[in-house]
Design an enzyme around this catalytic site. Structure first.
Site, PDB file in Angstrom:
ATOM      1  N   ASP A 112      80.844  56.468  17.618  1.00  0.00           N
ATOM      2  CA  ASP A 112      82.167  57.025  17.900  1.00  0.00           C
ATOM      3  C   ASP A 112      82.378  58.274  17.042  1.00  0.00           C
ATOM      4  O   ASP A 112      82.422  58.185  15.813  1.00  0.00           O
ATOM      5  CB  ASP A 112      83.236  55.967  17.575  1.00  0.00           C
ATOM      6  CG  ASP A 112      84.536  56.198  18.324  1.00  0.00           C
ATOM      7  OD1 ASP A 112      84.698  57.275  18.917  1.00  0.00           O
ATOM      8  OD2 ASP A 112      85.379  55.289  18.309  1.00  0.00           O
ATOM      9  N   ASP A 113      82.486  59.431  17.672  1.00  0.00           N
ATOM     10  CA  ASP A 113      82.692  60.696  16.953  1.00  0.00           C
ATOM     11  C   ASP A 113      81.513  61.023  16.030  1.00  0.00           C
ATOM     12  O   ASP A 113      81.710  61.570  14.939  1.00  0.00           O
ATOM     13  CB  ASP A 113      83.978  60.652  16.125  1.00  0.00           C
ATOM     14  CG  ASP A 113      85.238  60.609  16.962  1.00  0.00           C
ATOM     15  OD1 ASP A 113      85.130  60.491  18.194  1.00  0.00           O
ATOM     16  OD2 ASP A 113      86.334  60.700  16.386  1.00  0.00           O
TER      17      ASP A 113
ATOM     18  N   CYS B 219      86.929  60.737  23.854  1.00  0.00           N
ATOM     19  CA  CYS B 219      86.406  59.376  23.923  1.00  0.00           C
ATOM     20  C   CYS B 219      86.401  58.752  25.321  1.00  0.00           C
ATOM     21  O   CYS B 219      85.349  58.521  25.909  1.00  0.00           O
ATOM     22  CB  CYS B 219      87.182  58.487  22.961  1.00  0.00           C
ATOM     23  SG  CYS B 219      86.603  56.785  22.930  1.00  0.00           S
TER      24      CYS B 219
ATOM     25  N   ASP C 276      79.777  59.361  21.752  1.00  0.00           N
ATOM     26  CA  ASP C 276      80.666  59.782  22.841  1.00  0.00           C
ATOM     27  C   ASP C 276      81.051  61.249  22.748  1.00  0.00           C
ATOM     28  O   ASP C 276      81.217  61.927  23.758  1.00  0.00           O
ATOM     29  CB  ASP C 276      81.917  58.894  22.894  1.00  0.00           C
ATOM     30  CG  ASP C 276      82.715  58.880  21.597  1.00  0.00           C
ATOM     31  OD1 ASP C 276      82.245  59.413  20.574  1.00  0.00           O
ATOM     32  OD2 ASP C 276      83.825  58.307  21.600  1.00  0.00           O
ATOM     33  N   ASN C 277      81.233  61.766  21.523  1.00  0.00           N
ATOM     34  CA  ASN C 277      81.587  63.168  21.339  1.00  0.00           C
ATOM     35  C   ASN C 277      81.279  63.582  19.905  1.00  0.00           C
ATOM     36  O   ASN C 277      80.834  62.773  19.098  1.00  0.00           O
ATOM     37  CB  ASN C 277      83.062  63.440  21.681  1.00  0.00           C
ATOM     38  CG  ASN C 277      84.027  62.502  20.987  1.00  0.00           C
ATOM     39  OD1 ASN C 277      84.633  61.653  21.634  1.00  0.00           O
ATOM     40  ND2 ASN C 277      84.181  62.620  19.675  1.00  0.00           N
TER      41      ASN C 277
END
Length: 465
Positions: A41-42, A80, A263-264
């Protein structure tokens, strides 16, 4: 041809027909073709296997050694829920309806008619489950069984234990398991280091030694937050390693496709929610039981819309016509496969209040960005706005955000064109340069053709502006 030679030839043919299937069987997975998809995540491309000189990521490095490390992997959006929707549907978020975040007041959901990798696999007899963060809806489109996550999705060792229980419980039924970590996302107090997690080693970093990326200012506040981010990535990495151990312990290593990605980009201004490379150029590590090269590198430009087709290809399930991506399963052993030289991206919202539609095409050399509401100031996500990094920019009245000015970050022109070979930091806009007029026209054409192919509702902008 004499009799003895004919007999010898017949023996070779018969023996070959018997041996070849045995060899093929040895290369094929024993049992069902399973999938474990781990999502950070991130998390940017901050890992040892991607050349980071400070951060410690033995789990990701191990997966890179056991499989293939993609050097040019790109999210289709830097937010997200929209990004995860592209992973699961193989379509861009402007086509599947997940324009922004799914939770709370944001309340974006994919269109009920959409088909995801989960719906296709369930129909084929798979058990599909998610452990931790899913962050997409509706359930009809994403029919993942939600597994218990004791201690939450930052308790990565417990998550790996639950993953092992699931793999033991599923028996001989084929499965897809998504492990949705929350690291390295910020929480309300930073990066969740105020809590300890049993079995997780706290790997701390000296702010003086962290690497400050070019898009951020080199200040004490930034360095302090980067040190916390690196610590969060190391916690995430321990989860990756523990899940790999759980797969091996469950006896699933020889029949399971394993993928790790994010995700990013990292949760800092200039990365997350932008289509600049720090927001979308991400890690992708893939280990497939049937690949012949281990520890290899693939330089193909792949996108997150290609993940669902790859999973279905591995499972032997037909790809729905709605999917815009294609499988990269066949290029895992190739360093420089032909025909993988362009990706597209589409951003519209993050939070419901953050309307800023952008469309992008990126080749190996150039990137073209079309800012469809360029008259607006670029919106900053709440977690980034409240960060010490951005608050320090505001408090000190800084005019620069790393390699670009604050004004350039917040106020963008309708078109941006960058030569990534000469300007990897994407700061010199060539859209108005006559010397690049031909390149600009070609990328404009490619982007509009792609928008038409993917039924982008924002095509209406060409008619009304």
């Amino acid at each position: 041809m004499n009799i003895s030679f004919k007999l010898l030839l017949a023996f070779v043919v018969i023996a070959g027909s018997l041996v070849c299937p045995l060899l093929a069987a040895a290369d094929s997975p024993r049992g069902p073709r399973n999938i474990v998809l781990m999502i950070g995540d991130d998390h940017g491309r901050d890992a040892g296997c991607y050349g980071h000189p400070v951060i410690k990521t033995p789990g990701m490095d191990r997966l890179a050694r056991e499989g293939t490390r993609f050097t040019n992997a790109f999210a289709a959006v830097s937010s997200c829920s929209p990004s995860r929707s592209t992973l699961y549907t193989g379509t861009y978020n402007h086509a599947n309806g997940m324009y922004g975040l799914a939770h709370a007041v944001h309340n974006f959901h994919s269109f009920p008619k959409m088909e995801s990798v989960a719906t296709a696999l369930v129909r084929a007899g798979y058990r599909t489950a998610v452990l931790g963060k899913l962050h997409v809806g509706p359930e009809k489109v994403y029919p993942f069984e939600q597994l218990p996550c004791p201690g939450g999705p930052r308790n990565v060792i417990r998550m790996a234990e639950e993953a092992g229980k699931f793999m033991a419980d599923v028996g001989e039924k084929p499965f897809m398991l998504v492990v949705g970590f929350t690291d390295s996302h910020r929480d309300g107090k930073g990066f969740a280091h105020h809590t300890t997690y049993p079995g997780v080693n706290e790997v701390r970093y000296d702010p003086a030694r962290v690497v400050v990326p070019p898009f951020l200012p080199d200040t004490p506040a930034v360095r302090a937050e980067l040190a916390e981010y690196c610590q969060s990535v190391s916690r995430l990495d321990q989860g990756v390693g523990a899940v790999l151990d759980a797969i091996a312990k469950a006896g699933r290593k020889n029949d399971t496709l394993v993928i790790y990605l994010s995700d990013n980009g990292m949760p800092f201004p200039g990365a997350k929610t932008t289509l600049y490379d720090p927001g979308i150029h991400l890690p992708l590590l893939v280990s497939c039981p049937t690949q012949s090269v281990r520890g290899g590198v693939c330089n193909a430009m792949v996108g997150w819309v290609d993940v669902a087709p790859t999973i279905l290809d591995w499972a032997g399930v037909e790809q729905p016509e709605s999917m815009a991506g294609r499988s990269f399963l066949g290029i895992l052993d190739q360093e420089n496969p032909a025909g993988w030289d362009r990706v597209f991206a589409s951003h519209t919202f993050h939070e419901v209040t953050m309307y800023y539609p952008v469309r992008m095409v990126r080749t190996r050399r150039y990137k073209y960005l079309l800012n469809l509401a360029h008259q607006l100031e670029f919106p900053i996500a709440a977690d980034l706005y409240n960060s010490r990094t951005w608050q320090n920019v505001l408090d000190r009245g800084q005019t620069r955000l790393g390699c670009r000015t604050v004004e350039a970050f917040l106020r963008r022109p309708r078109e941006e064109l960058y030569d990534l070979q000469a300007d990897p930091d994407e700061t010199r806009n060539l859209a108005g340069d006559p010397a690049h007029a031909e390149t600009l026209a070609e990328l404009r054409r490619q982007l509009r053709d792609w928008q038409q192919r993917t039924n982008d509702p924002w095509l209406i902008k060409y008619e009304h502006e």
